[in-house]
Design a protein around this motif. Structure first.
Motif, short mmCIF file in Angstrom:
data_model
loop_
_atom_site.label_atom_id
_atom_site.label_comp_id
_atom_site.label_asym_id
_atom_site.label_seq_id
_atom_site.Cartn_x
_atom_site.Cartn_y
_atom_site.Cartn_z
N SER A 1 36.68 5.85 36.16
CA SER A 1 36.03 6.92 36.19
C SER A 1 35.43 7.17 37.65
N HIS A 2 34.54 8.24 37.98
CA HIS A 2 34.54 8.51 39.37
C HIS A 2 33.24 9.17 39.38
N ILE A 3 32.46 8.99 40.63
CA ILE A 3 31.40 9.21 41.08
C ILE A 3 31.61 10.00 42.29
N ALA A 4 31.20 11.35 42.73
CA ALA A 4 31.18 11.78 43.98
C ALA A 4 30.30 11.19 44.99
N GLN A 5 30.57 11.40 46.14
CA GLN A 5 29.87 10.96 47.09
C GLN A 5 28.48 11.32 47.07
N PRO A 6 27.32 10.78 47.05
CA PRO A 6 26.15 11.29 46.89
C PRO A 6 25.63 12.30 47.89
N THR A 7 25.00 13.27 47.85
CA THR A 7 24.50 14.25 48.78
C THR A 7 23.30 14.80 48.26
N ASP A 8 22.27 15.55 49.11
CA ASP A 8 21.01 15.57 48.70
C ASP A 8 20.95 17.03 48.26
N THR A 9 19.82 17.09 47.41
CA THR A 9 19.39 18.30 47.06
C THR A 9 17.85 18.18 47.30
N GLY B 1 9.16 4.45 45.63
CA GLY B 1 7.93 3.82 45.99
C GLY B 1 7.29 4.20 47.22
N PHE B 2 7.86 4.65 48.06
CA PHE B 2 7.26 5.05 49.60
C PHE B 2 6.21 6.21 49.26
N LEU B 3 5.28 6.26 50.26
CA LEU B 3 4.30 7.46 50.47
C LEU B 3 5.21 8.26 51.05
N THR B 4 5.65 9.43 50.36
CA THR B 4 6.81 10.43 51.10
C THR B 4 6.23 11.58 51.74
N ASP B 5 4.87 11.70 51.54
CA ASP B 5 4.33 13.07 52.16
C ASP B 5 4.71 12.97 53.55
N SER B 6 4.80 11.99 54.41
CA SER B 6 5.23 12.01 55.78
C SER B 6 6.49 11.56 56.30
N ILE B 7 7.32 11.15 55.05
CA ILE B 7 8.69 10.68 55.23
C ILE B 7 9.59 11.92 54.99
N TYR B 8 10.33 12.51 55.66
CA TYR B 8 11.14 13.62 55.33
C TYR B 8 12.68 12.85 55.37
N VAL B 9 13.41 13.75 54.93
CA VAL B 9 15.09 13.24 54.92
C VAL B 9 15.78 14.39 55.45
N VAL B 10 16.61 14.09 56.54
CA VAL B 10 17.45 15.34 56.88
C VAL B 10 18.56 15.44 55.69
N THR B 11 18.79 16.59 55.14
CA THR B 11 19.63 16.75 54.07
C THR B 11 21.14 16.51 54.26
N ILE B 12 21.72 15.52 53.63
CA ILE B 12 23.35 15.64 53.74
C ILE B 12 23.95 16.30 52.74
N LYS B 13 24.56 17.35 53.06
CA LYS B 13 25.09 18.11 51.71
C LYS B 13 26.60 18.23 51.58
N SER B 14 27.28 17.37 52.65
CA SER B 14 28.50 17.30 52.48
C SER B 14 29.09 16.00 52.52
N ALA B 15 30.25 15.70 51.89
CA ALA B 15 30.93 14.33 51.96
C ALA B 15 31.83 14.09 53.34
N ILE B 16 31.73 15.20 54.13
CA ILE B 16 32.50 15.02 55.39
C ILE B 16 31.52 14.05 56.26
N ASP B 17 32.17 13.20 56.82
CA ASP B 17 31.40 12.10 57.67
C ASP B 17 30.25 11.32 56.96
N ASN B 18 30.55 11.67 55.68
CA ASN B 18 29.53 10.85 54.72
C ASN B 18 30.24 9.59 53.93
N ILE B 19 30.90 8.85 54.80
CA ILE B 19 31.86 7.99 54.04
C ILE B 19 31.04 6.58 53.77
N THR B 20 31.47 6.13 52.69
CA THR B 20 30.76 4.87 52.28
C THR B 20 31.74 3.64 52.69
#
Length: 567
Positions: A159-167, A199-218
């Protein structure tokens, strides 16, 4: 063959180095939009602590096993018991009998496209991450993750899981500098993607969204009873929970300390972004699930969490005396001595950016409270063990130590004892060892082939992959690679040996296009001898660029063909 080398004292504070994969070079890699260049690299994954179970081989189920692996460029080796998983070419290769037979699994068998990058298994479930190049250039440029291929039936189906990206829906702009053009680029920030699991208090921790599998290699993967952890470089460290029915949940970006902090806790308020462009410690390359928790290595040091990501400690070269902050490999060692069980965490700690850093290995016997270093000056690609003995694959040699790095032995030459074939590169990409009944088998991976030794490195075999000449549409003779560059390697020759006996002899000569002799590589040599050319003439001078003609006389057969030299 082994030679003794002086070991670095493991009790010295760190210094530093670096090498092929510099952090500066990594800065050129894209994170969010996949707009720029990537380096297509295959760093070895360190073996995780996993349950022992051998995978079935085709010859055990009545099918025909292959005599040799599917490729000569070896990217990663993972072992468990006598089962060995090897990435060779674009296939997963499995052996349980020291390389005597291979089960080769590729895209047609259900493995996702690309080459395996990380291989691990938990209990009877096998996990393989892959990557491929999306560009049309000769040299790989746009590395794309193929996600995770999963098999629950010993490789028969996948089975296959696509490389995780952000929404995410709560976004805000952030400006970063393009390392290649020095121009500003605008990225998106999101803060709601973590709330489900971290579980982190996320109000002040942002994430740069990764929306591509390019350069997003596991580059590495670790699995335990409850979670899957991915070391995904641009995608950072991500975790998905495993439900009781085996269902895999959402892969959440895990907060790691930013470059300015050595520790973070989920119940504290912070003001930083999970941003691999901004923080070297958010560029993750290695991860293991160890006895005491999760360890992951980045371009900014070693991170450890004993509570599944609610608290993280970061170890760096300037604060904790690891040799360098570019952590390409992690591994957990267990051995028994004087009736006591010992546990050691090892890391390939290479130079990142600071000239104060140096490549080498760093290790801790007390879960990070103190660190020691050794093998300084060598870029470390992979680490493995057999009991107390440590094996390290570096960019300049293969080493082992039986005294926790106080001294090292270097394997200096790998030559096939039967064919005379040899590995021409000193760069070892990976290493695997299978302990068995007091003896073990060593699998040494390079870009020029796989070396296998069943007598602790005294003798070797090299099961080189090649297309059999004269069969399935293949030419009756050929040289590979062709063209080739003498600056970087050699070319080998194959020819149809059907109807030839072991008593027949072979002569192979090279001519230029005017049929002037250039060099005779072998004359009346054994028929099974491996024949190669280093691009030099009879006077040991490098020949000019161009196409040359080879003539092979083997027993009563005669072959000829062309081979091209490009410097």
């Amino acid at each position: 063959m082994i030679t003794n080398v002086h070991g670095d004292c493991p009790f010295y504070p760190l210094s530093f180095f670096m090498k092929r994969f510099t952090i500066v070079r990594y800065q050129r890699i894209v994170y969010c939009t996949g707009l720029y260049l990537a380096i297509f690299i295959w760093l070895g994954s360190a073996p995780s602590v996993i349950a022992q179970r051998s995978f079935k081989m085709p010859n055990e189920t009545g099918a025909i096993a292959q005599e040799r692996p599917s490729g000569n460029s070896i990217g990663v080796i993972t072992t468990t018991g006598d089962t060995v998983f090897i990435a060779a070419g674009s296939n997963l290769n499995i052996t349980t009998n020291a390389g005597a037979a291979w089960n080769i699994i590729g895209r047609s068998d259900g493995l996702y496209k690309g080459s395996p990058v990380a291989i691990t298994h938990h209990k009877s479930v096998l996990y393989v991450t892959t990557a491929y190049d999306s560009s049309l250039a000769i040299e790989p440029t746009y590395g794309v993750s193929g996600g995770i291929s999963i098999s629950k039936d010993f490789g028969n189906t996948w089975s296959h899981i696509a490389q995780p990206t952000d929404t995410g829906t709560i976004r805000g702009p952030v400006v970063r500098t393009d390392a290649r053009t020095s121009q500003p680029i605008v990225l998106n920030l999101v803060r709601d993607v973590m709330r489900r699991q971290t579980g982190f208090l996320t109000d002040s921790i942002y994430v740069v969204t990764i929306k591509s599998a390019i350069d997003n290699i596991t580059f590495d993967i670790a699995v335990n009873d409850s979670s899957i952890w991915l070391a995904a470089f641009a995608g950072g460290l991500r975790r998905a929970r495993i439900a009781l029915d085996g269902t895999i949940g959402y892969f959440t970006p895990m907060p790691l300390p930013p470059d300015s902090l050595l520790e973070i806790k989920a119940d504290r308020d912070y003001d930083f972004s999970i941003d691999p462009l901004e923080h070297y410690n958010h560029r993750v390359f290695s991860v293991i699930s160890a006895r005491d928790g999760i360890w992951c290595g980045s371009a900014g040091g070693i991170n450890f969490s004993s509570d599944f990501g609610q608290t993280w400690k970061r170890y760096t070269s300037d604060q904790h005396h690891i040799s360098g902050n570019f952590v390409t490999a992690l591994a957990e060692q267990f051995y028994t001595e004087s009736g006591s069980l010992h546990r050691v965490i090892w890391a390939g700690t290479n130079r990142a950016l600071s000239s104060a850093e140096e490549s080498g290995v760093s290790f801790t016997t007390d879960s990070g409270a103190t660190w020691q270093t050794s093998l300084r000056g060598y870029f470390v690609n992979n680490i493995t063990f057999d009991g107390k003995t440590v094996y390290v694959a570096t960019s300049d040699g293969l080493f082992r130590s039986s005294n926790l790095g106080q001294s090292w032995e270097r394997f200096i030459t790998i030559i096939d004892q039967t064919s005379g074939d040899r590995i021409f590169t000193s760069e070892f990409t990976t290493i695997g060892v299978t302990p068995k009944s007091g003896t073990h088998t060593i699998f040494a991976g390079t870009y020029d082939g796989l070396g296998i030794s069943t007598d602790d490195g005294v003798t070797w075999t090299i099961p080189r992959a090649y297309a059999k000449p004269g069969q399935k549409g293949n030419p009756s003779s050929y040289a590979y690679p062709n063209p080739f560059s003498p600056k970087y390697g050699i070319t080998r020759f194959q020819f149809d040996k059907d109807d030839l006996s072991s008593d027949d002899r072979v002569t192979l000569s090279i001519y230029d296009f005017s049929m002037t002799p250039v060099v005779t590589l072998v004359k009346n040599a054994p028929i099974d001898q491996t024949i190669f050319w280093n691009g030099r003439n009879q006077k040991d001078q490098r020949v000019a660029n161009g196409t040359y003609i080879y003539i092979i006389e083997a027993g009563k057969k005669k072959f000829h063909g062309k081979v091209t030299v490009r410097k």
